[in-house]
Design an enzyme around this catalytic site. Sequence first.
Site, PDB file in Angstrom:
ATOM      1  N   PRO A 101       0.834  -1.213   0.000  1.00 50.21           N
ATOM      2  CA  PRO A 101       0.000   0.000   0.000  1.00 50.21           C
ATOM      3  C   PRO A 101       0.865   1.258   0.000  1.00 50.21           C
ATOM      4  O   PRO A 101       1.928   1.297   0.625  1.00 50.21           O
ATOM      5  CB  PRO A 101      -0.831  -0.126   1.272  1.00 50.21           C
ATOM      6  CG  PRO A 101      -0.224  -1.216   2.076  1.00 50.21           C
ATOM      7  CD  PRO A 101       0.614  -2.062   1.171  1.00 50.21           C
ATOM      8  N   GLY A 105       3.861   3.444   5.303  1.00 49.90           N
ATOM      9  CA  GLY A 105       4.946   3.023   6.184  1.00 49.90           C
ATOM     10  C   GLY A 105       5.555   1.680   5.834  1.00 49.90           C
ATOM     11  O   GLY A 105       6.386   1.165   6.574  1.00 49.90           O
ATOM     12  N   LEU A 106       5.160   1.095   4.693  1.00 52.47           N
ATOM     13  CA  LEU A 106       5.732  -0.206   4.312  1.00 52.47           C
ATOM     14  C   LEU A 106       6.780  -0.078   3.210  1.00 52.47           C
ATOM     15  O   LEU A 106       7.198  -1.079   2.639  1.00 52.47           O
ATOM     16  CB  LEU A 106       4.622  -1.180   3.886  1.00 52.47           C
ATOM     17  CG  LEU A 106       3.629  -1.605   4.974  1.00 52.47           C
ATOM     18  CD1 LEU A 106       2.687  -2.682   4.454  1.00 52.47           C
ATOM     19  CD2 LEU A 106       4.336  -2.123   6.216  1.00 52.47           C
ATOM     20  N   GLY A 107       7.180   1.138   2.917  1.00 53.12           N
ATOM     21  CA  GLY A 107       8.306   1.325   1.989  1.00 53.12           C
ATOM     22  C   GLY A 107       7.949   1.177   0.526  1.00 53.12           C
ATOM     23  O   GLY A 107       8.804   0.811  -0.286  1.00 53.12           O
ATOM     24  N   SER A 108       6.715   1.493   0.160  1.00 59.35           N
ATOM     25  CA  SER A 108       6.304   1.253  -1.226  1.00 59.35           C
ATOM     26  C   SER A 108       7.164   2.047  -2.225  1.00 59.35           C
ATOM     27  O   SER A 108       7.559   1.519  -3.260  1.00 59.35           O
ATOM     28  CB  SER A 108       4.816   1.540  -1.412  1.00 59.35           C
ATOM     29  OG  SER A 108       4.591   2.793  -1.950  1.00 59.35           O
ATOM     30  N   ALA A 110      10.330   3.155  -1.998  1.00 55.64           N
ATOM     31  CA  ALA A 110      11.679   2.602  -2.150  1.00 55.64           C
ATOM     32  C   ALA A 110      11.624   1.255  -2.867  1.00 55.64           C
ATOM     33  O   ALA A 110      12.507   0.934  -3.682  1.00 55.64           O
ATOM     34  CB  ALA A 110      12.346   2.450  -0.777  1.00 55.64           C
ATOM     35  N   ALA A 111      10.576   0.467  -2.609  1.00 58.02           N
ATOM     36  CA  ALA A 111      10.480  -0.847  -3.263  1.00 58.02           C
ATOM     37  C   ALA A 111      10.287  -0.693  -4.771  1.00 58.02           C
ATOM     38  O   ALA A 111      10.888  -1.425  -5.562  1.00 58.02           O
ATOM     39  CB  ALA A 111       9.342  -1.658  -2.649  1.00 58.02           C
ATOM     40  N   ASP A 152      15.029   2.985   4.507  1.00 58.64           N
ATOM     41  CA  ASP A 152      14.082   2.274   3.635  1.00 58.64           C
ATOM     42  C   ASP A 152      14.794   1.630   2.442  1.00 58.64           C
ATOM     43  O   ASP A 152      14.629   0.437   2.183  1.00 58.64           O
ATOM     44  CB  ASP A 152      13.028   3.251   3.089  1.00 58.64           C
ATOM     45  CG  ASP A 152      11.868   3.445   4.040  1.00 58.64           C
ATOM     46  OD1 ASP A 152      12.049   3.186   5.242  1.00 58.64           O
ATOM     47  OD2 ASP A 152      10.789   3.859   3.578  1.00 58.64           O
TER      48      ASP A 152
HETATM   49  O1  PMV Z   1       6.906   5.895   6.306  1.00 60.67           O
HETATM   50  P1  PMV Z   1       8.146   5.258   5.806  1.00 60.67           P
HETATM   51  O2  PMV Z   1       8.035   3.818   5.626  1.00 60.67           O
HETATM   52  O3  PMV Z   1       8.689   5.940   4.596  1.00 60.67           O
HETATM   53  O4  PMV Z   1       9.249   5.394   6.961  1.00 60.67           O
HETATM   54  C1  PMV Z   1       9.901   6.591   7.185  1.00 60.67           C
HETATM   55  C2  PMV Z   1      10.875   6.444   8.308  1.00 60.67           C
HETATM   56  C3  PMV Z   1      11.312   7.784   8.878  1.00 60.67           C
HETATM   57  O5  PMV Z   1      12.224   7.489   9.919  1.00 60.67           O
HETATM   58  C4  PMV Z   1      10.114   8.532   9.454  1.00 60.67           C
HETATM   59  C5  PMV Z   1      11.970   8.658   7.832  1.00 60.67           C
HETATM   60  C6  PMV Z   1      13.351   8.207   7.404  1.00 60.67           C
HETATM   61  O6  PMV Z   1      13.829   8.721   6.387  1.00 60.67           O
HETATM   62  O7  PMV Z   1      13.977   7.374   8.079  1.00 60.67           O
END
Ligand code: PMV
Length: 313
Positions: A101, A105-108, A110-111, A152
């Site tokens: 999704p 917060g699951l890194g979509s 970067a993936a 990520d």
């Molecule tokens: O929401 P995500 O999965 O992109 O995680 C971000 C993690 C943070 O620490 C909030 C930002 C970062 O660059 O590390």
Amino acid sequence: MTATAACAPGKVILFGEHAVVYGRPAIAVPVTHVQAKAVILASPAAPPGRVEVDAPGIGLKAALADLPREHPLRLAVEGAQEALQIRQLPAFRLRITSTIPIASGLGSGAAVSVAVARAVSAFLGQELPVEQISAIAYRVDQAHHGTPSGIDNTVIAYAQPIFFVRGQPFERLQVGAPFTLVIGDSGLRSPTVDAVAGVRLRWQADSAAYEAIFDQVGGLAREARRAMEAGQIDALGPLMIANHALLQRLEVSCPELDRLVQAALAAGAHGAKLSGAGRGGNMIALASPESAEAVAAAIRAAGAVNTIITRIE
Ligand code: PMV
């Protein structure tokens, strides 16, 4: 005609999100139940350089050259091209699909970058080393959220549990005993850039208080690393609960995430916290293999739109 395909997993941050942007350590693990996939097909009839992109999940179908210069897909394709020092790309079609999704917060993001950079380099006949794939995904993230820590792209490109400190070589985390995580999606989409910018504003307003919270978060990540390596999984639960409380103090939680965390704990999870940028997106709960289904059901009953049960080895 044969297709060239590449995948990349999602991820969750177990400890240390946000504080990791300010130099404290964090722990992240890949989640292979969800994946981004890039598939490339040559277009021999099209003129050289003509790259067509099709990403049905975000309703995008366009020529690469017509996308804005900073578009993540354009940056990922051109990042691979540049790394391979290829002046002109052959014509091809690039199709991107993902079960991760978006903005949760699951890194979509970067993936997708990792899958695209891998597929493009494989299609061009020279697979790039994982460090370069990770660096391309980092640059894409940088264009979109300014100050990414790099956690990520690293956990997703290497697809291994990592102990990560910004600007330092990451360390592979040896997990002493496997454990089960339940991931719950609040269904609220929350762009990382907004949550990170909010923390920055509040840090500027009261840097002493925020630095103290970041120090405590970093301490939890170090303790968690020791416990994970020693296979002391029971110790992780209280550390997750403490990390969530600190994330609440950073004002990156929200009532919906708090409700899912409480529901998981009430259903017998040993620990639970939000994961990633917060203000929506996903939370994680540490469960025994026997209680995982019940914890997942409780999280759904408390409003989660989806749950994943995953085992970290
Ligand atoms: O929401 P995500 O999965 O992109 O995680 C971000 C993690 C943070 O620490 C909030 C930002 C970062 O660059 O590390």
